[in-house]
Design an enzyme around this catalytic site. Structure first.
Site, PDB file in Angstrom:
ATOM      1  CB  SER A 238     -21.127  -4.508  14.518  1.00  0.00           C
ATOM      2  OG  SER A 238     -21.852  -5.589  13.730  1.00  0.00           O
ATOM      3  CE  LYS A 239     -15.063  -8.370  18.164  1.00  0.00           C
ATOM      4  NZ  LYS A 239     -15.272  -8.194  19.806  1.00  0.00           N
ATOM      5  NE  ARG A 240     -24.714  -7.438  12.719  1.00  0.00           N
ATOM      6  CZ  ARG A 240     -25.274  -7.050  11.945  1.00  0.00           C
ATOM      7  NH1 ARG A 240     -24.987  -8.094  10.721  1.00  0.00           N
ATOM      8  NH2 ARG A 240     -25.723  -5.792  11.579  1.00  0.00           N
ATOM      9  CG  HIS A 241     -20.961  -5.662   9.195  1.00  0.00           C
ATOM     10  ND1 HIS A 241     -21.344  -4.810   9.925  1.00  0.00           N
ATOM     11  CD2 HIS A 241     -21.829  -5.895   8.331  1.00  0.00           C
ATOM     12  CE1 HIS A 241     -22.481  -4.731   9.805  1.00  0.00           C
ATOM     13  NE2 HIS A 241     -23.034  -5.035   8.536  1.00  0.00           N
ATOM     14  N   GLY A 242     -17.201  -8.618  10.031  1.00  0.00           N
ATOM     15  CA  GLY A 242     -15.731  -9.150   9.798  1.00  0.00           C
ATOM     16  C   GLY A 242     -14.823  -8.130  10.395  1.00  0.00           C
TER      17      GLY A 242
END
Ligand code: GLU
Length: 470
Positions: A238-242
Site C-alpha cells: 500500500s501507499k505507506r510502503h512508498g
C-alpha cells in the site's frame, strides 16, 4: 487436441499510474506469450467513467512503453465494446442462462440481506420466469447453475466452489450498461485469449466467469492467478510502503531492464539465476516457476539487480539515460567540457552506481564550478604541515603531461613516482589532492578522478586550492 498459440492479455483498470503489481502482471503475460511465440495484448478496462480519464489511460500506456512491454496489436478499450457485451447478455437470456430481473435495487438489496442471514446465495424471484411480461426497468442476471465449479489453476492448483455459494450476478445494469464480470468474458473471447494471467484477487472471479463462458459454449481459457506483491514487512502493498507506480521507480533512477528483471524475479524463481537479459528471460520463463506465496518487495535486491543491468549497458545508452539525473543534480544543463568529463568517467561510475540517481551523486564532483567550496573537515588535509609545497610540485609534474597523453594509466604512474621520489605515503598527497579536486564529494580512485576531470580542469582546481590555502 493441439493447443492454439497462446494469446495473453494485460487488462488494467486505469487508476492514474501503472501499479508495480500491474507491471509485473503485464510482464508475466508478455514473457509467457513471447516464450511460446504467441501474442500479448493490452485491454484498458475503462468502464468506470469517473476514473478512466485519458490521462489515466495514458499513464498506463507510457509506463508499459518505458518498461518495454508494448502490446502486440491495437489497444482494446473495453468501453467501446458495450454494445457487444449487451448483445451477449441478451443472448444468454435467450439461451435460458440469464434472466430479466425486475426487482428495484432496494428490493434486491433486501433480498440479498435475507439470503445472507439465511446463509445462502442471492436468487431473484424472477429467475424461473425467463421471459416475464412485466415492463419497467430490469437488470439482466446470470442464472447460476447447480453443481460445483472447479478451476485447475496453473499457479494455485485445483480449486473448487459450490455454485450454490454464488449470487445470480448482474450482467447488464438497469441503464443497459454491462458489468465488469460480463465485459471480461466477452472481451477475452473476442480477443482470442487462451491464458488469463492475473492477480490472485481475481481467483474467485475465475469461477464465476467460467460458468458464464460455459453457458456461451466458448473455450474456457487456462488460468494462472499470481499471488500479490507485499511490502517489505509482509503486509499487503500500500501507499505507506512508498512508491506504487512504475513512474516513481523511474524517477528514483531504476532503469527499465533492471526493473523488468527485478519484477520478473519477484515471485518467480529459476534455480539460483538472478540476472536475466530480456532474451534469457523469454527463454526461461514458465508458469511453474511462480511462487505460491506472496512476494515481498526487497529494495536491496532491486538495487542490486538494477546495478547489474547498469554494468551491462553501453556507455552511450547509459549516459543518455543518466542525463536527466545529472542535469537534475546540477540544476543546469551540462557544458561541453562537463559532458566530456562525464563520458570519461562513465566506466568508473558504473560499478559505483546502483541507480541513475546514485550515478548522478557519484558524478557530482565532475560538475562543480570553480573555485570549489572546500570547507570543514574536507579542508583539513590541505592545511597540514608541508602539504602545499608538495601539491605545488605535483601540479608542476602534472602540467608536464600533455593533454593527448592524459590517461588514467599515465596519471597513475606519475602519482606513484611522485610518492616514491618524495619518500612519502600516498595519503599525504592523495588526501589534499582529492579535497582540492572533489571538495569531499564521492569519487573513485584518484587517477580516475584526474583523468576524468581532464588536464585543464585538474590543474585549475589544484591552482585554486593552492591560491586559497596559502
Ligand atoms: N481490470 C482488472 C484489474 O485491474 C483485471 C481484470 C482481469 O485481469 O481479468 O484488476
Amino acid at each position: 487436441m493441439a493447443r492454439k498459440t497462446p494469446v495473453t492479455r494485460f487488462a488494467p483498470s486505469p487508476t492514474g499510474f501503472l501499479h508495480i503489481g500491474g507491471a509485473r502482471t503485464a510482464l508475466f503475460n508478455y514473457l509467457f506469450a513471447r516464450h511460446h511465440g504467441g501474442k500479448y495484448l493490452l485491454r484498458i478496462e475503462d468502464t468506470d467513467i469517473a476514473r478512466s480519464t485519458p490521462e489515466a489511460t495514458q499513464a498506463i500506456v507510457d509506463g508499459l512503453d518505458w518498461l518495454g512491454l508494448n502490446p502486440d496489436g491495437d489497444i482494446v478499450y473495453q468501453s467501446r465494446n458495450a454494445d457487444r457485451h449487451a448483445q451477449i447478455a441478451h443472448k444468454l437470456v435467450k439461451l435460458g442462462h440469464a434472466y430479466r430481473c425486475y426487482l428495484t435495487s432496494e428490493q434486491a438489496e433486501d433480498q440479498r440481506r435475507i439470503a445472507q442471514n439465511e446463509g445462502r446465495a442471492f436468487r431473484s424471484p424472477y429467475r424461473e420466469n425467463a421471459h416475464p411480461d412485466g415492463d419497467g426497468d430490469y437488470v439482466v442476471r446470470f442464472k447460476v447453475p447447480d453443481g460445483q465449479t472447479r478451476i485447475d489453476d496453473l499457479v494455485q492448483g485445483h480449486v473448487s466452489w459450490e455454485n450454490s455459494d454464488f449470487d445470480d450476478l448482474v450482467l447488464l445494469r438497469a441503464d443497459g450498461t454491462p458489468t465488469y464480470m460480463l465485459a471480461v468474458i466477452v472481451d477475452d473471447h473476442d480477443m482470442g485469449v487462451t491464458h488469463v494471467i492475473r492477480g490472485d484477487d481475481h481467483l474467485i472471479n475465475a469461477a464465476r466467469q467460467k460458468l458464464m463462458i460455459e453457458a456461451m459454449e466458448w473455450d474456457v481459457p487456462d488460468y494462472a492467478h499470481v499471488p500479490l506483491i507485499h511490502g517489505p514487512d509482509g503486509k499487503k502493498l500500500s501507499k505507506r510502503h512508498g512508491a506504487l507506480g512504475v513512474d516513481a521507480y523511474r524517477d528514483m533512477g531504476y532503469i527499465a531492464p533492471g526493473l523488468r528483471n527485478y519484477l520478473m524475479k519477484l515471485g518467480w524463481s529459476h534455480g539460483d539465476d538472478e540476472i536475466f537479459s530480456d532474451e534469457n528471460a523469454i527463454a526461461a520463463f514458465n508458469l511453474s516457476g511462480i511462487v505460491k506465496s506472496p512476494a515481498r518487495l526487497d529494495f536491496d535486491k532491486m538495487d542490486y539487480i538494477n546495478g547489474q543491468h547498469i554494468l551491462l549497458m553501453s556507455n552511450e545508452d547509459l549516459l543518455a539515460e543518466a542525463l536527466p539525473f545529472l542535469i537534475g543534480a546540477n540544476d543546469r544543463s551540462l557544458t561541453d567540457a562537463e559532458t566530456v568529463r562525464v563520458t570519461r568517467a562513465v566506466d568508473a561510475l558504473k560499478p559505483r552506481s546502483k541507480t541513475l540517481k546514485e550515478m548522478a551523486e557519484q558524478a557530482r564532483y565532475l560538475l562543480l564550478s570553480r573555485p570549489l567550496q572546500i570547507t570543514g573537515k574536507t579542508a583539513k588535509p590541505l592545511r597540514r604541515e608541508g602539504v602545499l609545497p608538495l601539491m605545488q610540485a605535483l601540479t608542476l609534474t602534472l602540467k608536464s603531461l600533455e593533454d593527448t597523453k592524459w590517461t588514467a594509466d599515465a596519471v597513475h604512474m606519475i602519482l606513484d613516482r611522485f610518492v616514491s621520489d618524495n619518500n612519502i605515503g600516498f595519503g599525504k598527497i592523495g588526501q589534499p589532492v582529492r579535497a582540492a579536486l572533489t571538495a569531499g564529494h564521492p569519487s573513485p580512485d584518484l587517477s580516475q578522478v584526474i583523468y576524468a576531470l581532464g588536464r585543464e580542469e585538474t590543474l585549475g582546481r589544484l591552482e585554486d586550492a593552492l591560491r586559497y590555502n596559502s
